[in-house]
Design an enzyme around this catalytic site. Structure first.
Site, short mmCIF file in Angstrom:
data_model
loop_
_atom_site.label_atom_id
_atom_site.label_comp_id
_atom_site.label_asym_id
_atom_site.label_seq_id
_atom_site.Cartn_x
_atom_site.Cartn_y
_atom_site.Cartn_z
N LYS A 274 -0.73 -31.65 -13.75
CA LYS A 274 -0.93 -30.31 -13.21
C LYS A 274 -1.02 -30.37 -11.68
CE LYS A 274 -3.72 -28.62 -17.10
NZ LYS A 274 -2.91 -27.45 -17.46
N ARG A 348 -1.98 -27.99 -28.51
CA ARG A 348 -1.38 -27.70 -29.82
C ARG A 348 -1.22 -28.96 -30.66
NH1 ARG A 348 3.69 -25.08 -26.92
NH2 ARG A 348 1.95 -24.62 -25.52
#
Length: 498
Positions: A274, A348
């Site tokens: 990130k 996920r």
């Protein structure tokens, strides 16, 4: 006076027996409604008004009060009542039915809880919704000071509400405790809260409430075939965990509910790292996990006749020479394979393992919540959760969230996006190649791991779980505790209606 439980705010809530005008306190609170001109006292403040010869609303107006929602105006009592101070609490304009909405009261009380510091006791006149007021003031009084040397002024120590029901206040205090427990976990920095310590804290909370606890360490996860959790966690020296906490639902549980929450204790994005700006907010990437643990403990404390099991995967997503890579293929719990195209779509992957495991308990409902996608904030902003899943349960969860003041909106799972999750070499990929519809694609990915016939809902709380701006209402800066109250509302609804 009957005092109820005390949440982490340190503020006690209780019933005022007797007259608020005669009560020994630092301040007495009256509700104010906004009108076309000067503010109007909310019903229930007649005794306080009489002590001011019927001029209390006018005096508060002279002090600047308008009745605007969440407005707090102070007025010296000058001996008219026992307390030295009268506080007018703005409740805004009533609805068409003449009533003030519960969450309006909750937000106003939250503002009061935030601004009243360094005093011992306040009493509240009739005219507010007692349970909503209690919940709001307790949530507004929340402070996270575990890592501060100077704790500053303490929030109000005791709040007594005239005409309240003790059981309703006890329920409100229990809810506030669950929310503030969630906030504490979210706000704890990642060097203090990582998979091992998070699992220990979850176990301690559950065991204190008499719940069954199971903790799988990295060796047990490897033996069990939890490839998603292990893959995400393999780049960190702090090894992953899977925690399961179970409330049996008492003697005759109405239904069995599986709760699953994302427990990424810190998310760098892994190899797909990130940007540095805002990465510190990734301490909140375990908000879903904290919420389902706290909700399951709350279900036990409230003795809800619903069996609840929280299945919580915990991992730290770090870049290192052992980290999983874009291009890797992971074999998930249950056997499906996933090609990793982006290591920052890690939530996920751990959730997929947990959802398959949770479904093995044959639940009547499966509800998962997670800080899953930045796309949720693009679509709905930072205060509205996106809810996906089986249509009936999706709409039920979204409506219940709105009813308790945790804004939520039902979102679709468009079938035309499913093909974009097809992988060249595995059963599916963890992201699409399309930058549009990312929240919906994540929901479609999770759907692949829901057992046939199980009603399910996915609540994306990427924005609502962590407030990066200033405080408002009963919502502090930092961890908010969303969606504990939504999940509780769902469990109570299931207990009542199946």
């Amino acid at each position: 006076m009957t005092t109820t439980a005390e949440p982490q705010s340190g503020t006690r809530i209780g019933v005022l027996e007797g007259s608020p005008a005669a009560a020994e306190a630092d301040a007495v609170v009256v509700g104010l409604l906004a009108g076309d001109g000067d503010p109007v006292l909310a019903p229930g403040a007649e005794e306080i008004d009489a002590a001011f010869s019927g001029e209390l609303a006018a005096l508060l107006a002279l002090a600047g009060a308008t009745g605007k929602a969440e407005e707090v105006v102070k007025l010296p009592a000058r001996g008219a009542v026992a307390a030295p101070l009268v506080i007018g609490l703005g409740l805004g304009k009533p609805g068409e039915d003449g009533e003030v909405a519960a969450d309006t009261v909750r937000r106003a009380a939250g503002t009061l809880g935030r601004v009243l510091t360094g005093i011992n006791r306040i009493v509240v006149a009739k005219g507010v919704i007692p349970a909503a007021f209690a919940e709001g003031v307790l949530l507004g009084a929340y402070r996270f000071t575990a890592f501060k040397g100077d704790h500053g002024k303490a929030p109000v120590a005791e709040v007594l509400v005239a005409g309240a029901d003790a059981d309703e206040l006890a329920h409100a205090a229990a809810v506030a405790e669950a929310v503030t427990t969630t906030r504490d976990l979210i706000n704890t920095p990642p060097n203090a809260l990582y998979p091992e310590t998070f699992a220990a804290r979850a176990a301690a909370l559950a065991e204190a409430a008499g719940l069954e606890v199971e903790v799988l360490d990295d060796a047990a996860l490897a033996e069990g075939g939890y490839g998603g959790i292990l893959g995400v966690g393999q780049g960190s020296s702090r090894k992953p965990r899977l925690v399961r906490v179970t409330w049996a639902g008492g003697e005759a549980p109405a239904r069995k509910v599986a709760l699953v929450g994302k427990g990424i204790t810190f998310d760098t994005g892994g190899i797909s790292i990130k940007p540095a700006a805002g990465m510190d907010h990734m301490t909140s990437d375990m908000s879903g996990a904290a919420a389902v643990i706290a909700t399951t403990v709350l279900a036990a404390k409230l003795n809800l006749p619903v069996a609840v099991t929280a299945t919580v995967p915990m991992a730290e997503n770090m870049p290192s020479d052992t980290a999983y890579r874009p291009g890797d293929v992971l074999t998930m719990y249950g056997g499906k394979t996933v090609e990793v195209l982006n290591t920052d779509a890690e939530g996920r992957l751990i959730l997929a393992d947990a959802m398959v495991r949770a479904a093995e308990d044959s639940p009547d409902y499966l509800v998962e919540t997670s800080t899953l996608t930045g796309a949720q904030m693009v679509a709905l902003g930072t205060r509205t959760a996106g809810v996906m899943g089986t249509e009936d349960l999706r709409d039920r969860v979204a409506a219940l969230g709105r009813s308790v003041g945790e804004d939520a909106w039902a979102m679709p799972l468009p079938e035309h996006l499913r093909g974009e999750l097809d992988s060249r070499i595995a059963d599916l990929a963890n992201v699409t190649g399309n930058r549009f519809g990312g929240m919906l694609a994540a929901g479609l990915f999770l759907r692949e791991f829901v057992a046939d016939g199980v009603p399910w809902a996915h609540i994306d709380i990427a924005g609502p779980s962590f407030n990066t701006g200033g405080p408002w209402g009963y919502t502090p800066k930092g961890g908010t505790g969303t969606p504990v109250r939504t999940l509780l509302a769902l469990l109570e609804d299931i207990a009542a209606n199946g």
